[in-house]
Design an enzyme around this catalytic site. Structure first.
Site, PDB file in Angstrom:
ATOM      1  N   GLY A  46       0.834  -1.416   0.173  1.00  0.00           N
ATOM      2  CA  GLY A  46       0.186  -0.074  -0.121  1.00  0.00           C
ATOM      3  C   GLY A  46       0.880   1.422   0.259  1.00  0.00           C
ATOM      4  N   GLU A  47       1.227   1.795   1.198  1.00  0.00           N
ATOM      5  CA  GLU A  47       1.497   3.234   0.727  1.00  0.00           C
ATOM      6  C   GLU A  47       1.484   3.111   2.290  1.00  0.00           C
ATOM      7  OE1 GLU A  47       4.004   6.706   1.037  1.00  0.00           O
ATOM      8  OE2 GLU A  47       1.831   6.474   2.089  1.00  0.00           O
ATOM      9  N   SER A  48       3.457   2.437   2.543  1.00  0.00           N
ATOM     10  CA  SER A  48       3.945   2.670   3.933  1.00  0.00           C
ATOM     11  C   SER A  48       3.894   4.064   5.188  1.00  0.00           C
ATOM     12  CB  SER A  48       5.105   2.059   3.695  1.00  0.00           C
ATOM     13  OG  SER A  48       6.154   2.754   3.064  1.00  0.00           O
ATOM     14  N   CYS A  78       6.027  -5.853   0.184  1.00  0.00           N
ATOM     15  CA  CYS A  78       5.710  -4.418  -0.635  1.00  0.00           C
ATOM     16  C   CYS A  78       6.240  -3.115   0.697  1.00  0.00           C
ATOM     17  CB  CYS A  78       5.225  -3.491  -1.692  1.00  0.00           C
ATOM     18  SG  CYS A  78       5.371  -2.699  -2.894  1.00  0.00           S
ATOM     19  N   ARG A 108      12.954   3.173   0.269  1.00  0.00           N
ATOM     20  CA  ARG A 108      11.886   2.915   0.126  1.00  0.00           C
ATOM     21  C   ARG A 108      10.401   2.881  -0.680  1.00  0.00           C
ATOM     22  NH1 ARG A 108       8.595   7.942   1.289  1.00  0.00           N
ATOM     23  NH2 ARG A 108       6.173   6.833   0.766  1.00  0.00           N
ATOM     24  N   ILE A 142       4.612  -2.473  -7.297  1.00  0.00           N
ATOM     25  CA  ILE A 142       3.575  -1.532  -7.584  1.00  0.00           C
ATOM     26  C   ILE A 142       4.984  -0.508  -7.103  1.00  0.00           C
ATOM     27  CG2 ILE A 142       2.284  -0.129  -7.246  1.00  0.00           C
ATOM     28  CD1 ILE A 142       1.079  -3.382  -7.910  1.00  0.00           C
ATOM     29  N   ARG A 143       5.269   1.093  -7.452  1.00  0.00           N
ATOM     30  CA  ARG A 143       6.137   1.569  -6.211  1.00  0.00           C
ATOM     31  C   ARG A 143       6.960   0.671  -5.680  1.00  0.00           C
ATOM     32  NH1 ARG A 143       2.680   3.982  -4.658  1.00  0.00           N
ATOM     33  NH2 ARG A 143       2.191   4.138  -2.948  1.00  0.00           N
ATOM     34  N   HIS A 202       4.461  -8.029  -5.474  1.00  0.00           N
ATOM     35  CA  HIS A 202       2.261  -8.121  -4.536  1.00  0.00           C
ATOM     36  C   HIS A 202       2.542  -9.896  -5.440  1.00  0.00           C
ATOM     37  CE1 HIS A 202       1.371  -4.192  -3.317  1.00  0.00           C
ATOM     38  NE2 HIS A 202       2.624  -3.557  -3.557  1.00  0.00           N
ATOM     39  N   GLU A 204       0.208 -11.583  -4.104  1.00  0.00           N
ATOM     40  CA  GLU A 204      -1.396 -11.153  -3.982  1.00  0.00           C
ATOM     41  C   GLU A 204      -1.717 -10.968  -5.541  1.00  0.00           C
ATOM     42  OE1 GLU A 204       0.759  -9.184  -2.570  1.00  0.00           O
ATOM     43  OE2 GLU A 204      -1.128  -7.409  -2.632  1.00  0.00           O
TER      44      GLU A 204
HETATM   45  N1  GLN Z   1       3.804  -1.076  -3.696  1.00  0.00           N
HETATM   46  C1  GLN Z   1       3.770  -0.343  -2.571  1.00  0.00           C
HETATM   47  O1  GLN Z   1       3.359  -1.437  -1.047  1.00  0.00           O
HETATM   48  C2  GLN Z   1       4.438   0.571  -2.102  1.00  0.00           C
HETATM   49  C3  GLN Z   1       5.386   1.089  -1.318  1.00  0.00           C
HETATM   50  C4  GLN Z   1       5.758   2.409  -1.352  1.00  0.00           C
HETATM   51  N2  GLN Z   1       6.885   2.286  -2.581  1.00  0.00           N
HETATM   52  C5  GLN Z   1       5.886   2.851   0.143  1.00  0.00           C
HETATM   53  O2  GLN Z   1       6.504   3.048   0.515  1.00  0.00           O
HETATM   54  O3  GLN Z   1       4.806   2.867   0.790  1.00  0.00           O
END
Ligand code: GLN
Length: 263
Positions: A46-48, A78, A108, A142-143, A202, A204
């Site tokens: 997600g977004e940490s 992630c 990150r 993903i990112r 990911h 999942e």
């Molecule tokens: N797909 C992800 O979980 C990306 C993580 C993201 N780079 C973060 O800092 O949270």
């Protein structure tokens, strides 16, 4: 078997759906008390930073740290990998709280921003040699973060050869320590330290059932391997994503065509 899935933000539904396909119940964890009802935990992507703020708001960090310290299996994907790392670089201004426990440094946003998300066939020869099937499995990044360095107790499960023109760093002034994250030929994208598993990608979201099952089963097998909190947190007894023994996961069957989410 019940697996907790931290459900503050990110792809927790996808993890629960993946577990369901394996006949395993995944339960959403939002409050510290709920951790007492599960013997293992997935921290999703997600977004940490956002996830950390929500975890702080719900006073989850002490309980999460305790869970890790008790040796219960925890898998971070992630953003979840970032959560588990002892150290993260490239954080937003002001930093963010981490659960820690995994003796590694994570960048990150190692692979760049959202639009630089990608999929890649990850080479894990040991997987094919022990389980059959193709030598690679698809990683959805993903990112995505990457692991920059690991301590002596950490097993590297997978790395990814990065062409130098694909090593992208944000030029934002709040993204720090870029000078320490020099382009590598290979970057680490999956690690294990005792009861802790971390993947930068990911699983999942992958439609390749073979890989999907493999990685999830790897985690599920960790539960029986380390028990419900008896691990010292040191190296796992196995190295590599190759320990899905004894289960008929269909590796010798024709692999299903993967369905990349980004086409
Ligand atoms: N797909 C992800 O979980 C990306 C993580 C993201 N780079 C973060 O800092 O949270």
């Amino acid at each position: 078997m019940v697996v907790g899935v931290l459900a503050l933000q990110g792809s927790f539904n996808e993890h629960i759906a993946a577990l369901k396909r394996l006949g395993v119940k995944g339960v959403e964890i939002r409050k510290p008390d709920q951790l007492q009802n599960v013997s293992s935990l997935i921290i999703p992507g997600g977004e940490s930073t956002t996830m950390a703020r929500l975890a702080e708001y719900h006073n989850l960090f002490p309980a999460l740290r305790e869970f890790v310290k008790m040796g219960k299996p925890v898998w971070g994907t992630c953003a979840g990998l970032i959560f588990l790392a002892n150290k993260a670089v490239g954080q937003k201004l002001g930093g963010q709280e981490l659960v820690g426990g995994l003796d590694c440094t994570v960048h990150r946003n190692f692979f760049g921003s959202q639009i630089q998300s990608f999929e890649a066939e990850l080479s894990v020869p040991a997987l094919a040699s022990q389980e059959g099937g193709p030598e690679t499995f698809r990683g959805v990044f993903i990112r995505a973060p990457a692991v920059l360095d690991v301590g002596p107790d950490v097993d590297v499960l997978a790395d990814y050869p990065v062409p130098s023109n694909k090593v992208l760093y944000s030029s934002s002034t709040v993204e720090i320590q870029e000078e320490n994250a020099m382009p590598e030929k290979k970057v680490i994208v999956a690690v294990r330290q005792g009861n802790l598993l971390g993947t930068a990608f990911h699983p999942e979201l992958t439609a390749d059932t073979r890989c999907f099952l493999c990685r999830h089963s790897y985690f599920l097998k960790m539960m029986s391997e380390v028990g419900e909190g008896t691990s010292s947190g040191g190296k796992g007894t196995s190295s590599g994503i190759v320990v899905v023994g004894g289960e008929n996961l269909g590796f010798n069957q024709q692999p299903k065509i993967d369905l990349p989410i980004f086409q």
